[in-house]
Write a protein that holds these residues in place. Structure first.
Motif, PDB file in Angstrom:
ATOM      1  N   CYS A  84      -5.363   4.786  -4.708  1.00 16.45           N
ATOM      2  CA  CYS A  84      -3.964   4.684  -4.287  1.00 16.45           C
ATOM      3  C   CYS A  84      -3.657   5.604  -3.111  1.00 16.45           C
ATOM      4  CB  CYS A  84      -3.039   5.026  -5.454  1.00 16.45           C
ATOM      5  SG  CYS A  84      -3.030   3.825  -6.796  1.00 16.45           S
TER       6      CYS A  84
ATOM      7  N   GLY B 263      -5.942   4.516  -0.047  1.00 19.29           N
ATOM      8  CA  GLY B 263      -5.558   3.170   0.375  1.00 19.29           C
ATOM      9  C   GLY B 263      -6.699   2.357   0.940  1.00 19.29           C
TER      10      GLY B 263
ATOM     11  N   THR C   3       0.825  -1.215   0.000  1.00 27.11           N
ATOM     12  CA  THR C   3       0.000   0.000   0.000  1.00 27.11           C
ATOM     13  C   THR C   3       0.855   1.260   0.000  1.00 27.11           C
ATOM     14  OG1 THR C   3      -0.202   0.007   2.420  1.00 27.11           O
ATOM     15  CG2 THR C   3      -1.906  -1.163   1.176  1.00 27.11           C
TER      16      THR C   3
END
Length: 572
Positions: free
Chosen positions: A530, A533, A462
């Motif tokens: 992204c 997360g 992540t």
């Protein structure tokens, strides 16, 4: 649909697409009058056809029957079914002709009313391709078998304009569709090694048991298997990655690119221009997970990491990770601080000059990149990082300076070929982290808040994804992370503190407010996934790779923006 049903659906659709592909391949093979066009189309179509045959082995056993449902992952299968179904639909008119005229299709197609094998779990027809196409214009004995070609051949004799305006155009259209959907299947190959429930499902070893060496090489499964094995092994004996009895001459590192130019000499008659990436042999602020307080990363541990990284880079250069061809590394103890010099060859067709980083391209007013190319860069670098993750590795230093491009003849930058560099002692994703840290402000622009300063959490996928989100934001806005931060700081009152968590929130705000107008909602969603997360799967779950692919990689597609624009026009 349960896994057994999904497996059968994928298997049936695969058989349908394969039969239709064989049919079209025979159509192309029979256009003998137009040798140049036929040869070009035949070569390209056959290439895609053979890949499809190799890909089918991922769904089948050695006896050409469908794999058991406990050997395949449901999410992976759903995606395979959707891709194959789109390819089946793309064949459209060819399916109608094949259903009326082609005996093999009528006998074995799961979609043919006259087929007795509609729900069969076995491939009953030959997977071989005829090497010598039938010349239907002169081989009268074959006309009865290929009766569906007689009218087609007649049009060729009646005039070139029909071939140029209809047959050629139709075949080029279906070839384009074949390449596009096959490309999506190719993207999924790495995850097949982690898609199963038992022993990683379609594991490399299990696949190797039922596939030929050609199939393994064509799909790149061998390289991914070796990368995963390197991940599992605590120690590597791949000591030949360290170069000895060589000399290296190089100038200083360029301002923007992490790579510098050098000349590698094995003897006075054996010199080669190379690219160099320097890495310190001992990090000044490194602590090992589980070690005592402030225990420095020792030289022997660093040497192990150098060998492991070198082994990774050598394998990665043979796969779809978009890394440069790797030569090996040498030690440079005389440098201050002491360094490992990782050496790479130039890509084919590239001018032997210093590459241009993505950061330099965004910073420079001279690099005007088309929207199509920006989407292409985003999709390719995200796919590369995703592939690295599916092999259970992390990059740890992903940023726009770590993505480089090369110049070809004429000084043109090849935007379609980004390369990943600056792997900061990448490590297996399941290995204890080394608590490496520094106060590098440029690197902190791409680091998750948990990894800035002394890290508060072990590095995982992540954190790579967060860095990717920052890079995708840079590509979408065509603005550096530094400039985004400065704009965000200027929008606040001077006395208000701006910390690492504020930086993250600023990235998210910029993505929400400005990204969709240029790159579309789908791209925006990928970036936010992204940065935030909010993955539903844990990083060590089998489903994480598939979720990352669906929520990030797939959404970085220009076609989604165009489709969204078409929908908007239709509604208006």
């Amino acid at each position: 649909m349960d896994p057994a049903g999904l497996a059968l659906a994928a298997f049936s659709t695969l058989k349908e697409v394969y039969l239709l592909s064989k049919f079209v391949l025979r159509v192309i093979s029979s256009a003998m009058k137009h040798q140049v066009e036929r040869a070009r189309l035949h070569l390209q179509f056959r290439h895609e056809f053979i890949f499809l045959r190799s890909f089918g082995i991922l769904l089948t056993k050695k006896d050409n029957t469908v794999l058991n449902d406990d050997e395949l992952d449901s999410d992976w299968l759903k995606h395979i079914v959707s891709i194959l179904e789109q390819l089946r639909i793309a064949y459209g008119d060819y399916a109608k002709i094949a259903a009326a005229k082609d005996d093999e299709y009528r006998r074995f197609s799961p979609y043919s009313p006259s087929s007795a094998t509609a729900v069969s779990k076995t491939i009953e027809f030959s997977l071989d391709v005829e090497e010598n196409p039938v010349d239907v214009s002169s081989a009268g004995q074959h006309l009865e078998r290929f009766s569906w070609l007689s009218e087609y051949t007649k049009t060729l004799r009646n005039g070139d304009w029909r071939w140029a305006l209809f047959q050629k155009r139709k075949l080029e259209e279906i070839l384009g569709e074949f390449k596009m959907w096959n490309g999506m299947l190719k993207e999924l190959v790495p995850i097949t090694l982690a898609a199963g429930r038992s022993s990683n499902g379609c594991s490399g070893s299990r696949f190797s048991d039922r596939a030929s060496e050609e199939d393994i090489n064509r799909l790149g499964v061998s390289v991914h298997t070796q990368l995963r094995k390197l991940n599992i092994d605590e120690h590597t004996n791949d000591t030949d990655v360290r170069l000895r009895d060589v000399s290296l001459v190089s100038p200083e590192v360029t301002q923007f690119s992490p790579l510098s130019y050098g000349v590698l000499s094995r003897d006075k008659n054996d010199c080669e221009n190379v690219l160099i990436e320097y890495k310190p042999t001992i990090h000044p602020s490194t602590f090992i997970d589980g070690a005592g307080p402030k225990q420095s990363l020792g030289p022997s541990h660093t040497e192990t990491e150098a060998v492991r990284l070198a082994s990774l880079l050598r394998l990665a250069g043979k796969s779809g990770l978009r890394t440069l061809p790797f030569l090996g590394y040498i030690e440079k103890p005389s440098m201050e601080p002491p360094q490992h010099a990782f050496l790479f060859r130039y890509p084919e067709r590239a001018l032997e000059q210093s590459p241009v980083s993505l950061h330099e391209m965004i910073s420079s007013e001279y690099h005007n990149i088309l929207l199509e190319n920006r989407f292409g860069i985003a999709k390719r670098v995200a796919t590369s990082l995703w592939t690295l993750h599916t092999d259970n590795w992390v990059h740890k230093s992903f940023r726009s300076q770590s993505i480089v491009f090369f110049l070809e003849q004429g000084g043109v930058i090849t935007c379609q070929d980004p390369y990943l560099v600056n792997f900061e002692y990448s490590r297996p994703a399941n290995q204890n982290t080394t608590w490496t840290w520094d106060q590098d402000e440029d690197k902190n622009l791409y680091r998750h808040p948990e990894r800035q300063g002394f890290p508060t959490r072990s590095f995982d996928k992540t954190h790579d994804a967060y860095a990717l989100g920052v890079v995708l934001l840079e590509i979408g806005l065509w603005q550096t992370a530094f400039d985004i931060r400065e704009q965000a700081k200027q929008a606040r009152r001077p006395a208000v503190r701006f910390d690492r968590y504020d930086l993250k929130e600023s990235y998210i705000a910029f993505a929400k407010q400005r990204l969709a107008r240029t790159m579309g909602l789908s791209y925006q969603d990928a970036v936010l996934t992204c940065l935030v997360g909010d993955f539903t799967c844990k990083v060590h779950d089998d489903g994480f790779g598939m979720e990352f692919y669906e929520r990030v990689v797939q959404r970085l597609d220009l076609r989604r923006l165009l489709l969204s624009a078409e929908t908007t026009v239709d509604k208006s």
